[in-house]
Design a protein around this motif. Structure first.
Motif, PDB file in Angstrom:
ATOM      1  N   GLU A  93       0.700  -1.128   0.118  1.00  0.00           N
ATOM      2  CA  GLU A  93       0.088   0.105  -0.120  1.00  0.00           C
ATOM      3  C   GLU A  93       0.882   1.029   0.020  1.00  0.00           C
ATOM      4  O   GLU A  93       1.822   1.291   0.946  1.00  0.00           O
ATOM      5  CB  GLU A  93      -1.088  -0.170   1.103  1.00  0.00           C
ATOM      6  N   PRO A  94       0.829   2.234  -0.938  1.00  0.00           N
ATOM      7  CA  PRO A  94       1.575   3.241  -0.901  1.00  0.00           C
ATOM      8  C   PRO A  94       1.461   4.580   0.138  1.00  0.00           C
ATOM      9  O   PRO A  94       0.352   4.190   0.941  1.00  0.00           O
ATOM     10  CB  PRO A  94       1.129   4.106  -2.264  1.00  0.00           C
ATOM     11  N   MET A  95       2.502   5.034   0.653  1.00  0.00           N
ATOM     12  CA  MET A  95       2.431   6.028   1.518  1.00  0.00           C
ATOM     13  C   MET A  95       1.779   7.062   1.076  1.00  0.00           C
ATOM     14  O   MET A  95       1.553   7.282  -0.026  1.00  0.00           O
ATOM     15  CB  MET A  95       3.761   6.291   1.973  1.00  0.00           C
ATOM     16  N   GLU A  96       1.326   7.973   1.775  1.00  0.00           N
ATOM     17  CA  GLU A  96       0.654   9.492   1.620  1.00  0.00           C
ATOM     18  C   GLU A  96       1.107  10.483   1.936  1.00  0.00           C
ATOM     19  O   GLU A  96       1.470  10.594   3.343  1.00  0.00           O
ATOM     20  CB  GLU A  96      -0.985   9.121   1.714  1.00  0.00           C
ATOM     21  N   ALA A  97       1.164  11.441   1.443  1.00  0.00           N
ATOM     22  CA  ALA A  97       1.621  13.018   1.709  1.00  0.00           C
ATOM     23  C   ALA A  97       1.154  13.909   0.931  1.00  0.00           C
ATOM     24  O   ALA A  97       1.337  13.871  -0.387  1.00  0.00           O
ATOM     25  CB  ALA A  97       3.289  13.200   1.878  1.00  0.00           C
ATOM     26  N   TYR A  98       0.617  14.856   1.589  1.00  0.00           N
ATOM     27  CA  TYR A  98      -0.297  16.002   0.688  1.00  0.00           C
ATOM     28  C   TYR A  98      -1.052  15.487  -0.276  1.00  0.00           C
ATOM     29  O   TYR A  98      -1.257  16.368  -1.189  1.00  0.00           O
ATOM     30  CB  TYR A  98       0.861  17.022   0.175  1.00  0.00           C
ATOM     31  N   GLY A  99      -2.040  14.614  -0.148  1.00  0.00           N
ATOM     32  CA  GLY A  99      -2.703  14.043  -1.163  1.00  0.00           C
ATOM     33  C   GLY A  99      -2.165  13.205  -2.007  1.00  0.00           C
ATOM     34  O   GLY A  99      -2.636  12.566  -2.866  1.00  0.00           O
ATOM     35  N   LEU A 100      -0.705  13.054  -2.107  1.00  0.00           N
ATOM     36  CA  LEU A 100      -0.165  12.267  -3.236  1.00  0.00           C
ATOM     37  C   LEU A 100       0.068  10.811  -2.803  1.00  0.00           C
ATOM     38  O   LEU A 100       0.341  10.452  -1.387  1.00  0.00           O
ATOM     39  CB  LEU A 100       1.270  12.826  -3.647  1.00  0.00           C
ATOM     40  N   LYS A 101       0.063   9.963  -3.630  1.00  0.00           N
ATOM     41  CA  LYS A 101       0.294   8.439  -3.368  1.00  0.00           C
ATOM     42  C   LYS A 101       1.891   8.297  -3.594  1.00  0.00           C
ATOM     43  O   LYS A 101       2.244   8.564  -4.766  1.00  0.00           O
ATOM     44  CB  LYS A 101      -0.670   7.500  -4.184  1.00  0.00           C
ATOM     45  N   VAL A 102       2.588   7.897  -2.549  1.00  0.00           N
ATOM     46  CA  VAL A 102       4.020   7.663  -2.606  1.00  0.00           C
ATOM     47  C   VAL A 102       4.471   6.368  -2.344  1.00  0.00           C
ATOM     48  O   VAL A 102       4.193   5.637  -1.633  1.00  0.00           O
ATOM     49  CB  VAL A 102       4.757   8.956  -1.649  1.00  0.00           C
ATOM     50  N   MET A 103       5.858   6.154  -3.226  1.00  0.00           N
ATOM     51  CA  MET A 103       6.433   4.911  -2.869  1.00  0.00           C
ATOM     52  C   MET A 103       7.784   5.114  -3.267  1.00  0.00           C
ATOM     53  O   MET A 103       8.113   5.765  -3.970  1.00  0.00           O
ATOM     54  CB  MET A 103       5.993   3.696  -3.894  1.00  0.00           C
ATOM     55  N   SER A 104       8.707   4.546  -2.369  1.00  0.00           N
ATOM     56  CA  SER A 104      10.309   4.738  -2.269  1.00  0.00           C
ATOM     57  C   SER A 104      10.837   3.637  -1.988  1.00  0.00           C
ATOM     58  O   SER A 104      10.461   3.125  -1.000  1.00  0.00           O
ATOM     59  CB  SER A 104      10.620   5.985  -1.811  1.00  0.00           C
ATOM     60  N   ILE A 105      12.194   3.052  -2.326  1.00  0.00           N
ATOM     61  CA  ILE A 105      12.806   2.111  -1.751  1.00  0.00           C
ATOM     62  C   ILE A 105      13.413   2.692  -0.413  1.00  0.00           C
ATOM     63  O   ILE A 105      13.789   1.896   0.469  1.00  0.00           O
ATOM     64  CB  ILE A 105      14.244   1.893  -2.652  1.00  0.00           C
ATOM     65  N   GLY A 106      13.429   4.159  -0.286  1.00  0.00           N
ATOM     66  CA  GLY A 106      13.606   4.487   1.219  1.00  0.00           C
ATOM     67  C   GLY A 106      12.707   4.210   2.434  1.00  0.00           C
ATOM     68  O   GLY A 106      13.125   4.179   3.446  1.00  0.00           O
ATOM     69  N   PHE A 107      11.325   3.534   1.882  1.00  0.00           N
ATOM     70  CA  PHE A 107      10.579   3.255   2.877  1.00  0.00           C
ATOM     71  C   PHE A 107      10.914   1.936   3.659  1.00  0.00           C
ATOM     72  O   PHE A 107      10.626   1.534   4.433  1.00  0.00           O
ATOM     73  CB  PHE A 107       9.228   3.221   2.204  1.00  0.00           C
TER      74      PHE A 107
END
Length: 375
Positions: free
Chosen positions: A178-192
């Motif tokens: 499940e992607p992370m979210e910030a400021y309404g954006l769906k976000v994915m990163s290897i940093g997570f």
């Protein structure tokens, strides 16, 4: 419990490669197997591009088999056309170049629910590409669009810091993240998924595996645009995106000086070679206005990216100044477009987003990925 390479190979020996029952572990098609902290296992399966559809169930079975090994936390596995690093490994026969060119190109499947995928790229690091990608994604969202942001910069993921996101994504059914979210954006990163200070000492197939998995094994949902923050340069990751993803276009970020523009030209050339449209060039860190005396200085020069865009016959999206506010807000995880929506810098990003969206909605649809043939 410590996981060993032998444990992984034992699990993969239960996965048949073909109708004859050849075990995947004995097929010679495996790249190096990487085992990281936290029980993360990374590997790739070597195929010919024509086998992609047939080998996808094998890849899925391999992931499931390794996941059952005690102590395994997660598995990154992909299909790759790169030869395995181990000496003497058997690889699938490569078609003759002439026969390859006569074969219809493979059609890469679109990511369900995602209408357009755009890459934000640069020929070299340090030009503000990730900052541009974050603010461009937020500016596209301000147009009323549903936007996602994928941080594909495997060796230097910046998006978690830029958006102030902490924690790890939740694992859903069927090993989908499940992607992370910030400021309404769906976000994915290897940093997570890795420790913030961990060095990503990965070979090309590992990088390709991670990017492919973050693209296709994430619950993106319905998106108008997925913005991909690319690693700098023109290597494995860029070619993976071009081959494995139906990119609608690329935005090239450069600073004005000649050294950066040389690398920007290479980026433009690479995307053109693989038939990806150039949505435009951004000149970042274009002008510095002293906050004390108000004097304007062109620290990295000025106008170089605009002139280069004109020379190459591609759109010029605009100039972003070298500004303390943008830097401070980025370091604080509060991008300027989100925290100062009516400010002058946000207006610049929104103007760029409007140009990009006008191109996308005007007929530049997500196209099938080209098949790259080296003769």
């Amino acid at each position: 419990m410590t996981i060993t390479r032998e444990d992984v190979l034992q699990a993969l020996s239960t996965v048949p490669l073909d109708a004859g029952g050849t075990p995947l572990s004995a097929s010679g098609r495996l790249t190096d197997i990487l085992i990281e902290d936290g029980g993360r296992v990374v590997f790739a399966i070597v195929i010919d591009p024509s086998e992609a559809t047939r080998m996808e169930p094998v890849r899925q079975a391999a992931v499931a088999a390794v996941q059952r090994v005690s102590g395994v936390g997660s598995v990154l596995a992909s299909l790759t056309a790169e030869r395995p690093a181990s000496a003497g490994a058997q690889t699938p026969p490569s078609p003759h170049p002439k026969a390859q060119s006569a074969t219809p190109p493979q059609r890469t499947q679109r990511i369900p629910g995602v209408n357009h995928i755009i890459a934000v790229a640069s020929g070299k690091g340090g030009v503000g590409k990730s900052t541009t990608a974050c603010n461009l994604a937020l500016a596209l969202q301000s147009l009323g669009l549903r936007v996602g942001l994928l941080d594909a910069d495997i060796y230097g993921p910046s998006v978690p810091k830029l958006l102030g996101i902490h924690g790890k994504p939740r694992l859903l059914e069927n090993r989908i993240l499940e992607p992370m979210e910030a400021y309404g954006l769906k976000v994915m990163s290897i940093g997570f998924l890795v420790d913030e200070e961990a060095a990503m000492i990965w070979r090309g197939p590992m990088v390709m595996s991670a990017i492919t998995q973050m693209l296709r094994e994430v619950a993106w949902g319905d998106l108008d645009v997925l913005v991909v923050d690319m690693p700098p340069g023109t290597g494995d990751a860029q070619l993976t995106m071009a081959q494995a993803t139906p990119l609608a276009g690329a935005v090239i970020v450069s600073t004005p000086q000649d050294l950066a523009l040389i690398d920007a030209r290479r980026g433009v050339s690479m995307f053109k070679r693989v038939e990806i449209p150039i949505l435009g060039i951004v000149e970042n860190m274009a002008t510095f206005i002293c906050p004390h005396c108000g004097k304007t200085s062109h620290i990295f020069g000025h106008g170089g990216a605009r002139a280069e865009a004109e020379r190459l016959g591609v759109p010029f999206l605009g100039e972003i100044p070298l500004n303390m506010t943008i830097r401070e807000l980025s370091d604080a995880g509060r991008p300027v477009v989100a925290t100062d929506p009516d400010g002058p810098h946000t207006a610049l990003y929104k103007a760029m987003a409007s140009q990009v969206w006008a191109t996308l909605s005007g007929g530049a649809t997500a196209r099938p990925a080209p098949r790259i043939v080296i003769e």
